[in-house]
Design an enzyme around this catalytic site. Structure first.
Site, PDB file in Angstrom:
ATOM      1  N   THR A 380      -2.502   0.311  11.647  1.00 38.54           N
ATOM      2  CA  THR A 380      -1.434   0.006  11.785  1.00 38.54           C
ATOM      3  C   THR A 380      -0.496   0.996  12.605  1.00 38.54           C
ATOM      4  O   THR A 380      -0.459   2.227  11.966  1.00 38.54           O
ATOM      5  CB  THR A 380      -0.780  -0.590  10.607  1.00 38.54           C
ATOM      6  OG1 THR A 380      -1.705  -1.382   9.859  1.00 38.54           O
ATOM      7  CG2 THR A 380       0.437  -1.227  10.645  1.00 38.54           C
ATOM      8  N   SER A 452       1.621  -7.102   5.799  1.00 35.56           N
ATOM      9  CA  SER A 452       2.942  -6.430   5.255  1.00 35.56           C
ATOM     10  C   SER A 452       3.656  -5.768   6.298  1.00 35.56           C
ATOM     11  O   SER A 452       4.538  -4.738   6.107  1.00 35.56           O
ATOM     12  CB  SER A 452       2.511  -5.275   4.366  1.00 35.56           C
ATOM     13  OG  SER A 452       1.745  -5.629   3.204  1.00 35.56           O
ATOM     14  N   GLY A 473      -0.087  -0.449   5.353  1.00 37.03           N
ATOM     15  CA  GLY A 473      -0.248  -1.753   4.386  1.00 37.03           C
ATOM     16  C   GLY A 473       1.044  -1.803   3.465  1.00 37.03           C
ATOM     17  O   GLY A 473       2.115  -1.885   4.091  1.00 37.03           O
TER      18      GLY A 473
END
Ligand code: GLY
Length: 569
Positions: A380, A452, A473
């Site tokens: 991410t 998330s 996360g």
């Protein structure tokens, strides 16, 4: 005079840069600002803006570049969420989240022998969902940008084609994950310079297969990714290696434009990502729970402030586990979860003096408006861009855990994600991030796993003021929340707000995770309030930009925990 001006700046605009002993000043630019997790990717965005592009053009270019230079975090084999606030005052989000393949089943990751662990949702071919990033980026650019895909892809293609020098952060990832990368032949061919060694610090790293795939997208648009060579090559590999993904999954993929979720906090409007993100709802929930407390009075880093914020975190995460999932498959009580009356009720669960482990989620269904409006379904990384036309863009993109599922299908050049692990892969058991979930997030063909990722924009007096989000996360949600609170309640500069030590409570497990920078006596004070303290070093990587409401121009800051860059001009 100067001193007076700075005092005024403090009073008038909490986002004005003020010095903070622990952090350098954020950077300032007159015309526009880009912040991303990688300096080369940030440069791509700044160059697009300098050449007359708007924030959307730049953000799309940065996202593609991150998939080249920070390909362990995101890329065209993964997904993303985009939040855009346009100069005309409208806001929109684009959901480029991966989908479960048509062949996926609810219990596909539960082994026959349930006494043994299962890694299939994180490693190897089964872990991959249908990638969504390319469709989302193309949609954003076509509808809201001014440049063509070919124009914004020029620099990312060059970075893949002629390569870049491996930096320290990239080197650490390569060395730590070398055994994992070596497990998959197609991946090994690209990342290893010989049979036993990956590329390393200072080496030139070239990704020609990735350059070829990006060229295909440049020439044919998303069509060149979702039809023809790429899906056919992936399909053949998946059949040969017992994977679930098929060409038909690519061919039927579509990014979805969704109405943002809206909230407010101390005079700022909050615009964020709706489900299948959980981040937007829960940041708005937590801000709503906390608005009643004078956090500024308690002070940053005080046990009182940390305690209250942590209690709000566990309330939000208990609801996340119960209610959140893909709105195409489950009824998420979105309006109820953010309803001020519901939050007033839930705030009563906060004991001002000590931590009480929460029994379970609340009852947001009871707080839904009588008629629910269904808006038209029209590891991410995060990037934030703002321009002087009034556009602001927040994109969080991911292939999930570092290097995704580890598989690069030979001839494609990109990592496939392991986003299947964001579903409830084994009912009753936590996922990679320790998150638990219920039926709402169980696997179904075509469903999008709960995320998330929290790309968020704050608006005040009709103008975008702050653009932020992060990687990490569930710590994305709390990292985004704390950056907002540090700025608004504690008056920190953008850089200090990002760098300030973080904490995190996700309800289950019942720990208050704290960054190790916090003093021992503070931890003791929180233990006295009955928090189960868990000092840790693993945290979100936030990248943000903000508008200077007093002097004009823009501030930018990139998380000191990472090695990104904020740059404007
Ligand atoms: N893959 C992490 C998330 O989307 O939450």
């Amino acid at each position: 005079m100067r001193h007076w001006l700075w005092s005024l700046a403090l009073l008038c605009s909490v986002f004005i840069s003020i010095s903070n002993a622990a952090s350098p000043l954020p950077v300032w630019g007159k015309n526009a600002m880009v912040s991303s997790a990688d300096p080369l990717a940030t440069e791509v965005g700044v160059n697009i803006l300098r050449s007359g592009g708007n924030a959307i053009d730049a953000a799309v270019g940065v996202a593609f570049a991150l998939g080249v230079t920070e390909n362990f975090s995101s890329g065209i084999g993964g997904g993303c969420f985009i939040v855009i606030r346009l100069a005309d005052g409208t806001s929109v989000t684009i959901d480029g989240r991966e989908t479960a393949p048509a062949r996926a089943t609810r219990l596909m990751f539960v082994p026959k022998d349930t006494t043994s662990p299962s890694y299939l949702s994180t490693m190897g071919v089964m872990a991959a969902g249908t990638p969504g990033e390319v469709a989302a980026l193309e949609l954003a650019l076509k509808k809201y940008g001014t440049k063509t895909l070919a124009e914004v892809l020029e620099a990312p293609i060059a970075l893949a084609d002629t390569g870049f020098d491996v930096g320290i952060r990239y080197d650490i990832y390569l060395q730590n994950y070398a055994p994992f990368l070596g497990m998959f032949e197609g991946t090994k061919q690209i990342f290893f310079k010989n049979d036993s060694m990956t590329f390393a610090f200072g080496d030139r790293f070239v990704q020609q297969d990735l350059a070829a795939t990006l060229r295909r997208i440049s020439a044919e648009g998303a069509e060149g990714f979702y039809h023809g060579y790429v899906p056919e090559t992936v399909d053949k590999y998946m059949r040969d290696h017992k994977g679930a993904l098929r060409a038909a999954d690519f061919e039927s993929y579509a990014a979805i434009e969704r109405e943002p979720v809206y909230g407010s906090y101390r005079g700022y409007d909050v615009i964020s990502m709706p489900p299948p993100s959980s981040g937007g709802i829960h940041v708005i929930q937590m801000l709503g729970l906390l608005e009643d407390y004078d956090l500024g009075y308690f002070g940053a880093g005080s046990s009182d402030a940390i305690h209250l914020i942590a209690e709000a975190m566990q309330i939000a995460f208990a609801d996340r586990a119960e209610f959140l999932g893909d709105p195409g498959f489950v009824n998420v009580p979105t309006a109820g979860l953010m309803n001020p009356d519901y939050l007033n009720q839930q705030r009563m669960l906060i004991n001002r003096l000590q931590h009480d482990k929460l029994d379970g989620p609340g009852n947001p269904q009871d707080f839904l408006p009588p008629e629910i409006e269904h808006p038209d379904l029209k590891h991410t990384t995060h990037l934030s861009v703002i321009d002087n036309l009034g556009n602001a863009v927040a994109i969080t993109a991911t292939i999930n855990t570092p290097f995704g599922c580890g598989v690069i299908v030979p001839g494609t050049g990109f990592f496939l994600n392991n986003e299947m692990d964001d579903f409830v892969t084994w009912p009753g058991r936590p996922n990679y991030f320790g998150l638990i979930g219920k039926e709402a997030n169980e696997i179904e063909p075509g469903k999008r796993p709960l995320s998330s990722m929290t790309p968020t924009i704050l608006v005040r007096d009709g103008k975008p003021i702050m653009v932020l989000g992060g990687a990490g996360g569930p710590r994305i949600i709390t990292g985004t929340l704390l950056t907002i609170i540090n700025s608004i309640d504690f008056g920190m500069s953008l850089q200090a707000a990002i760098d300030y030590p973080r904490f995190h409570n996700q309800w289950v497990p019942d720990y208050l995770f704290l960054e190790q920078e916090y003093a021992i006596d503070l931890m003791e004070a929180l233990r006295d309030k009955r928090h189960n303290i868990y000092p840790q070093t693993h945290w979100a990587n936030v990248n943000a930009v903000s508008a200077d409401t007093l002097y004009g121009g823009f501030w930018g800051a990139s998380d000191s925990r990472g090695s990104g860059l904020a740059k404007g001009f």
